[in-house]
Design an enzyme around this catalytic site. Structure first.
Site, PDB file in Angstrom:
ATOM      1  N   LYS A   1       0.822  -1.216   0.000  1.00  0.00           N
ATOM      2  CA  LYS A   1       0.000   0.000   0.000  1.00  0.00           C
ATOM      3  C   LYS A   1       0.857   1.268   0.000  1.00  0.00           C
ATOM      4  O   LYS A   1       2.072   1.212   0.264  1.00  0.00           O
ATOM      5  CB  LYS A   1      -0.937  -0.048   1.219  1.00  0.00           C
TER       6      LYS A   1
ATOM      7  N   TYR B   1     -12.372  -2.345  -3.772  1.00  0.00           N
ATOM      8  CA  TYR B   1     -12.910  -2.462  -2.418  1.00  0.00           C
ATOM      9  C   TYR B   1     -14.439  -2.387  -2.388  1.00  0.00           C
ATOM     10  O   TYR B   1     -15.015  -2.018  -1.358  1.00  0.00           O
ATOM     11  CB  TYR B   1     -12.313  -1.373  -1.522  1.00  0.00           C
TER      12      TYR B   1
ATOM     13  N   ASN C   1      -1.974   0.106   6.878  1.00  0.00           N
ATOM     14  CA  ASN C   1      -1.453  -1.151   7.415  1.00  0.00           C
ATOM     15  C   ASN C   1      -0.570  -1.910   6.411  1.00  0.00           C
ATOM     16  O   ASN C   1      -0.465  -3.127   6.453  1.00  0.00           O
ATOM     17  CB  ASN C   1      -2.606  -2.023   7.933  1.00  0.00           C
TER      18      ASN C   1
ATOM     19  N   HIS D   1      -2.172  -5.420   1.527  1.00  0.00           N
ATOM     20  CA  HIS D   1      -3.444  -6.100   1.308  1.00  0.00           C
ATOM     21  C   HIS D   1      -3.157  -7.555   0.956  1.00  0.00           C
ATOM     22  O   HIS D   1      -2.136  -7.845   0.324  1.00  0.00           O
ATOM     23  CB  HIS D   1      -4.209  -5.454   0.141  1.00  0.00           C
TER      24      HIS D   1
ATOM     25  N   GLU E   1      -9.775 -10.763  -7.401  1.00  0.00           N
ATOM     26  CA  GLU E   1      -8.750  -9.710  -7.279  1.00  0.00           C
ATOM     27  C   GLU E   1      -7.611  -9.887  -8.298  1.00  0.00           C
ATOM     28  O   GLU E   1      -7.108  -8.900  -8.845  1.00  0.00           O
ATOM     29  CB  GLU E   1      -8.197  -9.691  -5.850  1.00  0.00           C
TER      30      GLU E   1
HETATM   31  P1  IDP Z   1      -7.956  -6.751   5.768  1.00  0.00           P
HETATM   32  O1  IDP Z   1      -7.121  -5.839   4.873  1.00  0.00           O
HETATM   33  O2  IDP Z   1      -7.181  -7.203   6.966  1.00  0.00           O
HETATM   34  O3  IDP Z   1      -8.586  -7.892   5.004  1.00  0.00           O
HETATM   35  P2  IDP Z   1     -10.604  -5.504   5.808  1.00  0.00           P
HETATM   36  O4  IDP Z   1     -11.557  -5.592   6.950  1.00  0.00           O
HETATM   37  O5  IDP Z   1     -10.899  -6.291   4.567  1.00  0.00           O
HETATM   38  O6  IDP Z   1      -9.130  -5.836   6.370  1.00  0.00           O
HETATM   39  O7  IDP Z   1     -10.493  -3.968   5.427  1.00  0.00           O
HETATM   40  C1  IDP Z   1      -9.883  -3.536   4.241  1.00  0.00           C
HETATM   41  C2  IDP Z   1      -8.977  -2.377   4.548  1.00  0.00           C
HETATM   42  O8  IDP Z   1      -9.761  -1.277   5.004  1.00  0.00           O
HETATM   43  C3  IDP Z   1      -7.966  -2.614   5.688  1.00  0.00           C
HETATM   44  O9  IDP Z   1      -6.794  -3.283   5.278  1.00  0.00           O
HETATM   45  C4  IDP Z   1      -7.671  -1.198   6.143  1.00  0.00           C
HETATM   46  O10 IDP Z   1      -6.751  -0.529   5.264  1.00  0.00           O
HETATM   47  C5  IDP Z   1      -9.050  -0.543   6.001  1.00  0.00           C
HETATM   48  N1  IDP Z   1      -9.826  -0.617   7.253  1.00  0.00           N
HETATM   49  C6  IDP Z   1     -10.397  -1.707   7.802  1.00  0.00           C
HETATM   50  N2  IDP Z   1     -11.059  -1.398   8.953  1.00  0.00           N
HETATM   51  C7  IDP Z   1     -10.894  -0.062   9.100  1.00  0.00           C
HETATM   52  C8  IDP Z   1     -11.345   0.871  10.107  1.00  0.00           C
HETATM   53  O11 IDP Z   1     -12.027   0.519  11.074  1.00  0.00           O
HETATM   54  N3  IDP Z   1     -10.962   2.175   9.931  1.00  0.00           N
HETATM   55  C9  IDP Z   1     -10.223   2.596   8.859  1.00  0.00           C
HETATM   56  N4  IDP Z   1      -9.783   1.750   7.905  1.00  0.00           N
HETATM   57  C10 IDP Z   1     -10.112   0.436   8.017  1.00  0.00           C
HETATM   58 MG    MG Z   2     -10.035  -7.842   3.510  1.00  0.00          MG
END
Ligand code: IDP
Ligand code: MG
Length: 138
Positions: free
Chosen positions: A10, A50, A113, A116, A127
């Protein structure tokens, strides 16, 4: 089972100049890159990618973040690649990511984070096809 999964380094991780370190994590755990492309996502492409999160409160912020700078999109291949990459990534919230994971090493927050990774075979199929439409998905 030999599988393929989609990974994205990212914008936060690209800015931190840890592309090489993250690819080293993949390679050292037997997740071999079979396709790599660095690119800047348009808002439309980020929103399509997304789309499952469209109704979530963080959707606008997430798609803005994902278009804030270049990303590196990879297809990784290996035994149980999808699950193993999820373990290697660590928890979504970087602060809660297990020691030794990519997000523990390079993530900043729950949103920024670092990486992905596809979360199931169905998601991986969608994807990989989204970013590499010419790839043989059979
Ligand atoms: P993942 O990447 O661990 O699969 P997902 O729940 O699929 O997590 O969420 C996709 C992306 O959305 C996350 O990697 C993160 O960048 C963002 N995200 C998820 N939850 C939150 C939140 O509560 N606040 C802000 N961004 C979030
Ligand atoms: Mg996810």
């Amino acid at each position: 089972m030999l599988e393929r999964t989609l990974a994205i380094i990212k914008p936060d991780a690209v800015k931190k100049q840890v592309i090489g370190d993250i690819i080293k994590h993949y390679e050292s755990t037997g997740l071999h890159p079979v396709s790599i492309q660095m690119m800047s996502l348009t808002k439309r492409v980020a929103e399509g990618f997304y789309a499952v999160h469209r109704e979530r409160p963080f959707f606008e912020s997430l798609t803005s973040f994902m278009t804030s700078g270049p990303v590196v999109v990879l297809v990784l291949e290996g035994e149980d690649a999808i699950k193993r990459n999820r373990t290697l990534m660590g928890a979504t919230d970087s602060a809660k990511a297990e020691p030794g994971t990519i997000r523990a090493a390079h993530g900043t927050s729950i949103e920024e984070n670092a990486v992905h990774g596809s979360d199931s075979p169905e998601t991986a199929h969608f994807e990989i096809g989204y970013f590499f439409p010419a790839m043989d998905l059979t």
